[in-house]
Write a protein that holds these residues in place. Structure first.
Motif, PDB file in Angstrom:
ATOM      1  N   GLY A 175       0.834  -1.184   0.000  1.00 45.85           N
ATOM      2  CA  GLY A 175       0.000   0.000   0.000  1.00 45.85           C
ATOM      3  C   GLY A 175       0.872   1.238   0.000  1.00 45.85           C
ATOM      4  N   THR A 176       0.508   2.231  -0.802  1.00 42.35           N
ATOM      5  CA  THR A 176       1.319   3.444  -0.924  1.00 42.35           C
ATOM      6  C   THR A 176       0.493   4.685  -0.628  1.00 42.35           C
ATOM      7  OG1 THR A 176       0.869   3.913  -3.256  1.00 42.35           O
ATOM      8  CG2 THR A 176       2.566   2.267  -2.774  1.00 42.35           C
ATOM      9  N   ALA A 177       1.201   5.828  -0.566  1.00 46.83           N
ATOM     10  CA  ALA A 177       0.523   7.079  -0.251  1.00 46.83           C
ATOM     11  C   ALA A 177      -0.089   7.743  -1.479  1.00 46.83           C
ATOM     12  CB  ALA A 177       1.504   8.045   0.417  1.00 46.83           C
ATOM     13  N   ASN A 178       0.489   7.560  -2.660  1.00 49.18           N
ATOM     14  CA  ASN A 178      -0.115   8.179  -3.841  1.00 49.18           C
ATOM     15  C   ASN A 178       0.009   7.352  -5.111  1.00 49.18           C
ATOM     16  OD1 ASN A 178       2.560   8.526  -4.582  1.00 49.18           O
ATOM     17  ND2 ASN A 178       2.259  10.611  -5.333  1.00 49.18           N
ATOM     18  N   GLN A 179       0.462   6.109  -4.962  1.00 45.54           N
ATOM     19  CA  GLN A 179       0.539   5.224  -6.131  1.00 45.54           C
ATOM     20  C   GLN A 179      -0.289   3.959  -5.928  1.00 45.54           C
ATOM     21  OE1 GLN A 179       4.448   4.509  -7.719  1.00 45.54           O
ATOM     22  NE2 GLN A 179       5.003   6.674  -7.722  1.00 45.54           N
ATOM     23  N   GLY A 180      -1.255   4.017  -5.033  1.00 43.97           N
ATOM     24  CA  GLY A 180      -2.223   2.953  -4.895  1.00 43.97           C
ATOM     25  C   GLY A 180      -1.700   1.636  -4.352  1.00 43.97           C
ATOM     26  N   ILE A 181      -2.151   0.560  -4.985  1.00 44.20           N
ATOM     27  CA  ILE A 181      -1.912  -0.802  -4.509  1.00 44.20           C
ATOM     28  C   ILE A 181      -0.997  -1.526  -5.496  1.00 44.20           C
ATOM     29  CG2 ILE A 181      -3.032  -2.936  -3.767  1.00 44.20           C
ATOM     30  CD1 ILE A 181      -5.702  -1.140  -3.759  1.00 44.20           C
ATOM     31  N   LYS A 182       0.003  -2.220  -4.975  1.00 45.74           N
ATOM     32  CA  LYS A 182       0.959  -2.944  -5.811  1.00 45.74           C
ATOM     33  C   LYS A 182       1.162  -4.353  -5.256  1.00 45.74           C
ATOM     34  CE  LYS A 182       3.546   1.415  -6.302  1.00 45.74           C
ATOM     35  NZ  LYS A 182       3.606   1.686  -7.749  1.00 45.74           N
ATOM     36  N   ARG A 183       1.793  -5.191  -6.049  1.00 46.44           N
ATOM     37  CA  ARG A 183       2.142  -6.545  -5.612  1.00 46.44           C
ATOM     38  C   ARG A 183       3.611  -6.799  -5.934  1.00 46.44           C
ATOM     39  NH1 ARG A 183      -1.999 -10.367  -7.752  1.00 46.44           N
ATOM     40  NH2 ARG A 183      -0.787 -10.379  -9.685  1.00 46.44           N
ATOM     41  N   PHE A 184       4.360  -7.222  -4.912  1.00 47.52           N
ATOM     42  CA  PHE A 184       5.798  -7.435  -5.041  1.00 47.52           C
ATOM     43  C   PHE A 184       6.116  -8.922  -4.946  1.00 47.52           C
ATOM     44  CE2 PHE A 184       9.932  -7.964  -2.864  1.00 47.52           C
ATOM     45  CZ  PHE A 184      10.761  -7.363  -3.801  1.00 47.52           C
ATOM     46  N   ASN A 185       6.877  -9.431  -5.914  1.00 48.90           N
ATOM     47  CA  ASN A 185       7.271 -10.833  -5.915  1.00 48.90           C
ATOM     48  C   ASN A 185       8.667 -10.957  -5.301  1.00 48.90           C
ATOM     49  OD1 ASN A 185       8.571 -13.380  -7.053  1.00 48.90           O
ATOM     50  ND2 ASN A 185       6.470 -13.616  -7.812  1.00 48.90           N
ATOM     51  N   ARG A 186       8.758 -11.701  -4.204  1.00 43.94           N
ATOM     52  CA  ARG A 186      10.032 -11.823  -3.493  1.00 43.94           C
ATOM     53  C   ARG A 186      11.066 -12.614  -4.290  1.00 43.94           C
ATOM     54  NH1 ARG A 186       8.644 -13.660   2.602  1.00 43.94           N
ATOM     55  NH2 ARG A 186      10.938 -13.782   2.592  1.00 43.94           N
ATOM     56  N   ASN A 187      10.634 -13.504  -5.138  1.00 46.57           N
ATOM     57  CA  ASN A 187      11.577 -14.317  -5.922  1.00 46.57           C
ATOM     58  C   ASN A 187      12.228 -13.522  -7.052  1.00 46.57           C
ATOM     59  OD1 ASN A 187      11.051 -16.605  -4.380  1.00 46.57           O
ATOM     60  ND2 ASN A 187       9.355 -17.249  -5.692  1.00 46.57           N
ATOM     61  N   THR A 188      11.411 -12.738  -7.739  1.00 50.14           N
ATOM     62  CA  THR A 188      11.911 -12.020  -8.914  1.00 50.14           C
ATOM     63  C   THR A 188      12.273 -10.574  -8.622  1.00 50.14           C
ATOM     64  OG1 THR A 188       9.693 -11.323  -9.592  1.00 50.14           O
ATOM     65  CG2 THR A 188      10.459 -13.470 -10.373  1.00 50.14           C
ATOM     66  N   GLY A 189      11.734 -10.031  -7.507  1.00 51.02           N
ATOM     67  CA  GLY A 189      11.953  -8.615  -7.216  1.00 51.02           C
ATOM     68  C   GLY A 189      11.107  -7.698  -8.073  1.00 51.02           C
ATOM     69  N   TYR A 190      10.148  -8.297  -8.804  1.00 49.66           N
ATOM     70  CA  TYR A 190       9.305  -7.524  -9.727  1.00 49.66           C
ATOM     71  C   TYR A 190       8.089  -6.964  -8.984  1.00 49.66           C
ATOM     72  CZ  TYR A 190       6.076  -6.520 -13.560  1.00 49.66           C
ATOM     73  OH  TYR A 190       5.192  -5.926 -14.406  1.00 49.66           O
ATOM     74  N   THR A 191       7.768  -5.710  -9.274  1.00 55.12           N
ATOM     75  CA  THR A 191       6.595  -5.050  -8.682  1.00 55.12           C
ATOM     76  C   THR A 191       5.530  -4.844  -9.747  1.00 55.12           C
ATOM     77  OG1 THR A 191       7.978  -3.874  -7.082  1.00 55.12           O
ATOM     78  CG2 THR A 191       5.749  -3.043  -7.421  1.00 55.12           C
ATOM     79  N   LYS A 192       4.318  -5.305  -9.467  1.00 58.10           N
ATOM     80  CA  LYS A 192       3.201  -5.151 -10.404  1.00 58.10           C
ATOM     81  C   LYS A 192       2.215  -4.123  -9.865  1.00 58.10           C
ATOM     82  CE  LYS A 192      -0.560  -7.658 -12.694  1.00 58.10           C
ATOM     83  NZ  LYS A 192      -1.253  -8.961 -12.872  1.00 58.10           N
ATOM     84  N   GLU A 193       1.820  -3.200 -10.723  1.00 58.05           N
ATOM     85  CA  GLU A 193       0.814  -2.206 -10.351  1.00 58.05           C
ATOM     86  C   GLU A 193      -0.566  -2.866 -10.425  1.00 58.05           C
ATOM     87  OE1 GLU A 193       1.852   0.939  -9.686  1.00 58.05           O
ATOM     88  OE2 GLU A 193       3.925   0.589 -10.291  1.00 58.05           O
ATOM     89  N   LEU A 194      -1.305  -2.830  -9.314  1.00 54.90           N
ATOM     90  CA  LEU A 194      -2.644  -3.412  -9.300  1.00 54.90           C
ATOM     91  C   LEU A 194      -3.719  -2.352  -9.525  1.00 54.90           C
ATOM     92  CD1 LEU A 194      -2.454  -6.015  -6.384  1.00 54.90           C
ATOM     93  CD2 LEU A 194      -2.100  -6.368  -8.832  1.00 54.90           C
ATOM     94  N   LEU A 195      -3.671  -1.281  -8.762  1.00 51.42           N
ATOM     95  CA  LEU A 195      -4.660  -0.209  -8.900  1.00 51.42           C
ATOM     96  C   LEU A 195      -4.038   1.071  -8.366  1.00 51.42           C
ATOM     97  CD1 LEU A 195      -7.631   0.355  -9.768  1.00 51.42           C
ATOM     98  CD2 LEU A 195      -8.256   0.066  -7.363  1.00 51.42           C
TER      99      LEU A 195
END
Length: 582
Positions: A175-195
């Motif tokens: 959860g962020t202050a102005n970029q909404g909701i994201k999902r972070f993959n611990r294996n790849t280090g990749y962050t996906k924007e959800l909303l």
């Protein structure tokens, strides 16, 4: 349940609240009234984070013990790791309190501005920061590994991470202050924007997140609650026309209780509770300014061949519900040709593309379902055999005959003559409901005269009435509902005598009342579900009754019903098993 507020700590036991505040004259009181954080650890200890320190609640004495060294600290977040250490954030700084040794230390390696602390399922500790990172703590080295998760394509002002949640499969919800909701993959280090944005294109400010199940997370934001279920995200927000919506959009905290109910703490709207059982009930109620049912006193419900529900109300006319879209169309009397004759509607019946509408003291309307216009009106005593204009209910027999229950007699409709006549030989009394059983017999409930049973092809009738000192007689003389279940048993609801099961061989009744667990003896409509259980409406909730075991479960407004009070003869079961109650 414990609630932290600006004015002390509140405990709710399901019935009443008790508030704990700072009292300088009472040793062991809470050290400060401004409560920012609450944490209940695996050892069943309650830790309270205030504007001036952390306090441990001692339930035996109802006193609070301060954690030494935290007296001057504002506590923003508290968690315990798998080693029993208390981790907390105080104004961007990260601390560890070793409970066993009572040792407090500030982590010097945490050279970032911390916003929250999270302990993952594998025991690892992660810190969210003002710098837009997730910081993974290494126990061996005492150092942090940094993961930048913010989008570099957007302005970086105020781009901090507010909270993190382990959602399994080595993934972290952010959860962020102005970029909404994201999902972070611990294996790849990749962050996906959800909303990222609300529907109005403003950014989403996340306050807190909880895991409701393996596939569902609830997210508290400044713009309502977002529910993430697999790849679907649903928003719950304040709706001024809906008293059952969340009371305020500024959601600061969420909590799932042992019964899977969700509690939401808001900034302006107090505490909100969403029962886990609410989902089994869909509510339809009047709402200003939006498409909705017109009235709240729902009477009879029926369905046409086009898949529309027709709902009569006693306070606001007739409603058509298109089930596929959930859209309503309201019909009210307006004095024009083709409109209803009255707004107080009781009986409804579909027959040959027409809707029969029985009203309170204003006769009978016939609506053409294609044009949605009333094409015929019957006023009692004017060119027909009706002796009263209060039509309570209808029954269409297996042979296609239409019977009418009124407050002064039972009538049958003559299609050839387009007229009504009293059914000969029956008591000239007030009838409430009418139905036909599997053997072709007609059962009619009455007001204050019990139940009348007869055969349209034969003369005579049987009348079952309450007889004092005879417990096998019907329990009450005012009958509200008559229903035959799939086992061909007749059940009768009454206006103060509870439930009756007709025993065909002995021709008497078995009574089921509040003494047997009913919430009330005032019962109304009975509908059988696909599991051969009975749903019975009452003046004190909705009853789910097992006719074999005689056990029952009662649903009330606390389970998501609009009200505990149901109406007479109001219920309908659709072909897909959906059941509607008014």
């Amino acid at each position: 349940m414990w609630f932290g507020t600006k004015d002390g700590l509140n405990r709710f036991d399901g019935y009443q609240f008790k508030t704990y505040r700072h009292d300088a004259d009472r040793p062991g009181s809470l050290g400060n009234d401004l409560v920012y954080a609450l944490h209940y650890d695996i050892a069943n200890r309650l830790w309270v984070g205030t504007n001036r320190g952390i306090y441990l609640y001692i339930p035996e004495t109802e006193k609070f013990l301060v954690v030494k060294g935290t007296e001057g600290l504002r506590i923003n977040d508290i968690k315990t790791d798998h080693n029993g250490n208390l981790w907390f954030i105080s104004i961007k700084r990260t601390y560890i309190f070793e409970i066993a040794s009572a040792k407090l230390s500030q982590l010097k390696s945490a050279n970032f501005d911390a916003t929250s602390v999270s302990v993952m399922q594998d025991g690892s500790v992660w810190i969210t920061t003002m710098q837009g990172t997730l910081e993974q703590y290494n126990v061996s080295s005492g150092q942090f590994r940094s993961h930048y998760v913010m989008s570099r394509l957007r302005p970086t002002e105020n781009s901090w991470v507010s909270c993190a949640l382990d959602i399994g499969s080595n993934e972290i919800l952010i959860g962020t202050a102005n970029q909404g909701i994201k999902r972070f993959n611990r294996n790849t280090g990749y962050t996906k924007e959800l909303l990222t944005f609300n529907p109005d294109k403003t950014s989403i400010y996340v306050r807190q997140m909880i895991r409701v199940s393996d596939q569902e997370q609830w997210i508290a934001t400044e713009s309502g609650i977002y529910v993430c279920s697999k790849d679907k995200i649903t928003r719950l927000k304040k709706d001024f026309a809906n008293q059952y919506s969340v009371s305020d959009n500024a959601i600061y905290s969420l909590f799932k209780d042992r019964e899977r109910g969700i509690w939401a703490g808001t900034y302006f709207g107090g505490i909100n509770y969403c029962s886990s059982e609410y989902s089994i009930f869909t509510k339809y109620f009047p709402q200003k300014g939006v498409n909705a049912i017109s009235g709240s006193a729902v009477r009879e419900i029926t369905k046409d061949k086009q898949g529309n529900l027709w709902i009569g109300t006693e306070d606001a006319g007739l409603n058509q519900l298109e089930i596929a879209t959930g859209k309503f169309r309201n019909y009210l009397p307006d004095g024009k040709s083709g409109s209803l004759s009255y707004s107080n509607i009781h009986g409804l019946l579909i027959d040959q593309g027409k809707l029969w509408i029985g009203t309170f003291e204003h006769g009978l309307d016939i609506m053409d379902l294609k044009s949605k216009k009333v094409i015929r009106h019957y006023t009692h005593g004017k060119g027909n055999g009706l002796k009263n204009g209060f039509i309570l209910s209808f029954c269409k027999t297996k042979s296609g005959e239409i019977l009418l229950a009124t407050i002064v007699g039972l009538y049958r409709y003559d299609r050839k003559k387009d007229n009504f006549s009293l059914i000969e030989g029956l008591p000239f009394i007030s009838y409430t409901v009418i139905t036909q059983d599997s053997e072709g017999k007609i059962w009619a409930g009455t007001f204050n005269h019990g139940a009348v049973v007869f055969d349209l092809k034969e003369k005579g009738y049987i009348q079952y009435q309450n007889l004092q000192h005879q417990p096998s007689s019907i329990s009450h003389n005012t009958v509200n509902g008559i229903f035959e279940d799939s086992m061909k048993q007749i059940w009768i609801t009454t206006d103060g005598g509870g439930l009756n099961r007709y025993k065909k061989i002995s021709k008497n009744f078995e009574r089921i009342t509040v003494k047997d667990g009913l919430p009330s003896n005032f019962l109304f409509k009975i509908i059988e579900d696909e599991d051969q259980k009975l749903w019975i409406t009452s003046s004190r909730g909705l009853i789910h009754f097992d006719p074999i075991k005689k056990n029952m479960q009662v649903y009330s407004s606390s389970n998501g019903l609009l009200s505990d009070q149901f109406n007479y003869n109001s219920g309908f079961k659709d072909d897909d098993g959906q059941i509607y109650f008014g």
